[in-house]
Design a protein around this motif. Sequence first.
Motif, PDB file in Angstrom:
ATOM      1  N   ARG A 162       0.788  -1.230   0.000  1.00  0.00           N
ATOM      2  CA  ARG A 162       0.000   0.000   0.000  1.00  0.00           C
ATOM      3  C   ARG A 162       0.819   1.279   0.000  1.00  0.00           C
ATOM      4  O   ARG A 162       0.243   2.361   0.169  1.00  0.00           O
ATOM      5  CB  ARG A 162      -0.925   0.014   1.236  1.00  0.00           C
ATOM      6  CG  ARG A 162      -1.839  -1.191   1.369  1.00  0.00           C
ATOM      7  CD  ARG A 162      -2.815  -1.279   0.231  1.00  0.00           C
ATOM      8  NE  ARG A 162      -3.750  -2.386   0.413  1.00  0.00           N
ATOM      9  CZ  ARG A 162      -4.634  -2.770  -0.504  1.00  0.00           C
ATOM     10  NH1 ARG A 162      -4.706  -2.119  -1.655  1.00  0.00           N
ATOM     11  NH2 ARG A 162      -5.438  -3.781  -0.277  1.00  0.00           N
ATOM     12  N   THR A 163       2.133   1.188  -0.138  1.00  0.00           N
ATOM     13  CA  THR A 163       2.959   2.393  -0.106  1.00  0.00           C
ATOM     14  C   THR A 163       3.734   2.537  -1.413  1.00  0.00           C
ATOM     15  O   THR A 163       3.881   1.575  -2.181  1.00  0.00           O
ATOM     16  CB  THR A 163       3.953   2.355   1.057  1.00  0.00           C
ATOM     17  OG1 THR A 163       4.911   1.312   0.843  1.00  0.00           O
ATOM     18  CG2 THR A 163       3.237   2.107   2.382  1.00  0.00           C
ATOM     19  N   SER A 164       4.240   3.744  -1.656  1.00  0.00           N
ATOM     20  CA  SER A 164       5.034   3.984  -2.858  1.00  0.00           C
ATOM     21  C   SER A 164       6.343   3.190  -2.816  1.00  0.00           C
ATOM     22  O   SER A 164       6.833   2.738  -3.853  1.00  0.00           O
ATOM     23  CB  SER A 164       5.329   5.476  -3.005  1.00  0.00           C
ATOM     24  OG  SER A 164       6.039   5.967  -1.873  1.00  0.00           O
ATOM     25  N   PHE A 165       6.901   3.010  -1.611  1.00  0.00           N
ATOM     26  CA  PHE A 165       8.113   2.190  -1.498  1.00  0.00           C
ATOM     27  C   PHE A 165       7.828   0.756  -1.919  1.00  0.00           C
ATOM     28  O   PHE A 165       8.596   0.149  -2.674  1.00  0.00           O
ATOM     29  CB  PHE A 165       8.626   2.214  -0.049  1.00  0.00           C
ATOM     30  CG  PHE A 165       9.732   1.220   0.206  1.00  0.00           C
ATOM     31  CD1 PHE A 165      11.024   1.457  -0.249  1.00  0.00           C
ATOM     32  CD2 PHE A 165       9.474   0.039   0.891  1.00  0.00           C
ATOM     33  CE1 PHE A 165      12.039   0.534  -0.027  1.00  0.00           C
ATOM     34  CE2 PHE A 165      10.480  -0.876   1.122  1.00  0.00           C
ATOM     35  CZ  PHE A 165      11.769  -0.632   0.660  1.00  0.00           C
ATOM     36  N   GLY A 166       6.718   0.203  -1.441  1.00  0.00           N
ATOM     37  CA  GLY A 166       6.352  -1.151  -1.833  1.00  0.00           C
ATOM     38  C   GLY A 166       6.126  -1.272  -3.329  1.00  0.00           C
ATOM     39  O   GLY A 166       6.492  -2.282  -3.951  1.00  0.00           O
ATOM     40  N   LEU A 167       5.538  -0.245  -3.917  1.00  0.00           N
ATOM     41  CA  LEU A 167       5.319  -0.248  -5.365  1.00  0.00           C
ATOM     42  C   LEU A 167       6.650  -0.263  -6.110  1.00  0.00           C
ATOM     43  O   LEU A 167       6.817  -0.991  -7.090  1.00  0.00           O
ATOM     44  CB  LEU A 167       4.489   0.973  -5.759  1.00  0.00           C
ATOM     45  CG  LEU A 167       4.188   1.134  -7.254  1.00  0.00           C
ATOM     46  CD1 LEU A 167       3.371  -0.050  -7.760  1.00  0.00           C
ATOM     47  CD2 LEU A 167       3.449   2.440  -7.511  1.00  0.00           C
ATOM     48  N   ARG A 168       7.624   0.545  -5.637  1.00  0.00           N
ATOM     49  CA  ARG A 168       8.937   0.562  -6.278  1.00  0.00           C
ATOM     50  C   ARG A 168       9.652  -0.783  -6.114  1.00  0.00           C
ATOM     51  O   ARG A 168      10.324  -1.245  -7.040  1.00  0.00           O
ATOM     52  CB  ARG A 168       9.781   1.695  -5.701  1.00  0.00           C
ATOM     53  CG  ARG A 168       9.313   3.084  -6.086  1.00  0.00           C
ATOM     54  CD  ARG A 168      10.373   4.131  -5.797  1.00  0.00           C
ATOM     55  NE  ARG A 168      10.632   4.250  -4.366  1.00  0.00           N
ATOM     56  CZ  ARG A 168       9.984   5.062  -3.556  1.00  0.00           C
ATOM     57  NH1 ARG A 168       9.011   5.836  -4.035  1.00  0.00           N
ATOM     58  NH2 ARG A 168      10.286   5.137  -2.278  1.00  0.00           N
ATOM     59  N   VAL A 169       9.482  -1.385  -4.945  1.00  0.00           N
ATOM     60  CA  VAL A 169      10.085  -2.709  -4.724  1.00  0.00           C
ATOM     61  C   VAL A 169       9.514  -3.724  -5.699  1.00  0.00           C
ATOM     62  O   VAL A 169      10.251  -4.459  -6.377  1.00  0.00           O
ATOM     63  CB  VAL A 169       9.846  -3.174  -3.270  1.00  0.00           C
ATOM     64  CG1 VAL A 169      10.222  -4.642  -3.109  1.00  0.00           C
ATOM     65  CG2 VAL A 169      10.650  -2.321  -2.307  1.00  0.00           C
ATOM     66  N   ARG A 170       8.191  -3.774  -5.807  1.00  0.00           N
ATOM     67  CA  ARG A 170       7.560  -4.746  -6.693  1.00  0.00           C
ATOM     68  C   ARG A 170       7.887  -4.471  -8.154  1.00  0.00           C
ATOM     69  O   ARG A 170       8.078  -5.390  -8.945  1.00  0.00           O
ATOM     70  CB  ARG A 170       6.046  -4.748  -6.461  1.00  0.00           C
ATOM     71  CG  ARG A 170       5.672  -5.388  -5.128  1.00  0.00           C
ATOM     72  CD  ARG A 170       4.173  -5.430  -4.878  1.00  0.00           C
ATOM     73  NE  ARG A 170       3.674  -4.150  -4.390  1.00  0.00           N
ATOM     74  CZ  ARG A 170       2.793  -3.405  -5.030  1.00  0.00           C
ATOM     75  NH1 ARG A 170       2.308  -3.810  -6.189  1.00  0.00           N
ATOM     76  NH2 ARG A 170       2.379  -2.260  -4.518  1.00  0.00           N
ATOM     77  N   ALA A 171       7.966  -3.193  -8.521  1.00  0.00           N
ATOM     78  CA  ALA A 171       8.320  -2.849  -9.898  1.00  0.00           C
ATOM     79  C   ALA A 171       9.755  -3.267 -10.210  1.00  0.00           C
ATOM     80  O   ALA A 171      10.032  -3.814 -11.292  1.00  0.00           O
ATOM     81  CB  ALA A 171       8.150  -1.347 -10.102  1.00  0.00           C
ATOM     82  N   THR A 172      10.665  -3.032  -9.291  1.00  0.00           N
ATOM     83  CA  THR A 172      12.072  -3.382  -9.507  1.00  0.00           C
ATOM     84  C   THR A 172      12.252  -4.878  -9.672  1.00  0.00           C
ATOM     85  O   THR A 172      13.002  -5.347 -10.546  1.00  0.00           O
ATOM     86  CB  THR A 172      12.924  -2.887  -8.324  1.00  0.00           C
ATOM     87  OG1 THR A 172      12.831  -1.469  -8.248  1.00  0.00           O
ATOM     88  CG2 THR A 172      14.379  -3.293  -8.492  1.00  0.00           C
ATOM     89  N   LEU A 173      11.560  -5.651  -8.863  1.00  0.00           N
ATOM     90  CA  LEU A 173      11.741  -7.098  -8.898  1.00  0.00           C
ATOM     91  C   LEU A 173      10.959  -7.755 -10.031  1.00  0.00           C
ATOM     92  O   LEU A 173      11.303  -8.849 -10.469  1.00  0.00           O
ATOM     93  CB  LEU A 173      11.333  -7.692  -7.544  1.00  0.00           C
ATOM     94  CG  LEU A 173      12.123  -7.092  -6.365  1.00  0.00           C
ATOM     95  CD1 LEU A 173      11.586  -7.608  -5.052  1.00  0.00           C
ATOM     96  CD2 LEU A 173      13.596  -7.407  -6.489  1.00  0.00           C
ATOM     97  N   GLU A 174       9.923  -7.074 -10.508  1.00  0.00           N
ATOM     98  CA  GLU A 174       9.157  -7.611 -11.638  1.00  0.00           C
ATOM     99  C   GLU A 174       9.853  -7.326 -12.964  1.00  0.00           C
ATOM    100  O   GLU A 174       9.940  -8.190 -13.837  1.00  0.00           O
ATOM    101  CB  GLU A 174       7.749  -7.003 -11.639  1.00  0.00           C
ATOM    102  CG  GLU A 174       6.832  -7.528 -12.727  1.00  0.00           C
ATOM    103  CD  GLU A 174       6.359  -8.932 -12.461  1.00  0.00           C
ATOM    104  OE1 GLU A 174       5.979  -9.620 -13.427  1.00  0.00           O
ATOM    105  OE2 GLU A 174       6.371  -9.356 -11.290  1.00  0.00           O
ATOM    106  N   ASN A 175      10.378  -6.107 -13.126  1.00  0.00           N
ATOM    107  CA  ASN A 175      11.019  -5.723 -14.385  1.00  0.00           C
ATOM    108  C   ASN A 175      12.113  -4.702 -14.093  1.00  0.00           C
ATOM    109  O   ASN A 175      11.875  -3.486 -14.162  1.00  0.00           O
ATOM    110  CB  ASN A 175       9.981  -5.141 -15.361  1.00  0.00           C
ATOM    111  CG  ASN A 175      10.519  -5.033 -16.766  1.00  0.00           C
ATOM    112  OD1 ASN A 175      11.698  -4.750 -16.970  1.00  0.00           O
ATOM    113  ND2 ASN A 175       9.653  -5.242 -17.755  1.00  0.00           N
TER     114      ASN A 175
END
Length: 285
Positions: free
Chosen positions: A158-171
Amino acid sequence: MASTFAAAFEIVSFGAIIVLVVLGLGIIASMMGIFNFAQGEFVLLGAYVTYLAYAHGAPVWVGMVAAPFVVGAIGFVLEALIIRRFYAAPIVAMLGTYALGLIIRESVRGLIGGFYLTVPEPIGGSIDLGSVHISAWRFTIIVITLLVMGACYLLLARTSFGLRVRATLENPALARASGISTPLIYGATFAFGAALAGLAGALIVPVFSLFADLGIRFLIQGFVAVMVGGVGSFIGPVAGAGVIGTLSAALPWVMSPVVADVLVFVLAIAFIKFRPQGLISGKGV
């Protein structure tokens, strides 16, 4: 009735401990694609930091607060210097982190002299529920585990940090093109997983004492829990931890503890054989 409630409490409290250990291991495995076999030693370091604070005259809770930050910082440095070179070869990463864990474990063994060192519970006594008496500190561990689980989920989902983490590890390539510092995200994720292990060690050291092999048992159970729960999601490892923690705590009430430990691993292996994706399959790995 009282004995049944006491047994249920022991099962839940031990399951909470396993969940704490697995949270960090599961985050690293699910989001970074490697199994950190030094996670048990990060638990040991958290316990050791707590003991050091207490041995130098500070209240126990000061060491418990400091432990996740100290261990997280150590994890961040180790990721930058060593772990980062293993992402392309997960098997090599397993061997490398195992060797790293061995170095940490034997270093702590040398520092404490091979002794069992005790740390008092910051919240002593028991909670009386009629004729049933439950440990106040074990109850506190359950409450803290629930709070940490909720906080981890909110942080990653639910946070922008979590979004960046998931984006980095996905692509990673697309994340870099979007201006995200992928090395920093990898380092922060690994440090976060290490910090959770440090917190687990800090909370359990009053229960299990401090000794060099403290983290080994929890590493093995944590690894099995991640495999049973499923790699690639946040919920999977937590579900696996609940299953393994419950079995590990419940079976010794009806059979020999040695037989119970063996049976837990046999059941886990059989489950993984027929459902290799785990209880909850994710797309992360």
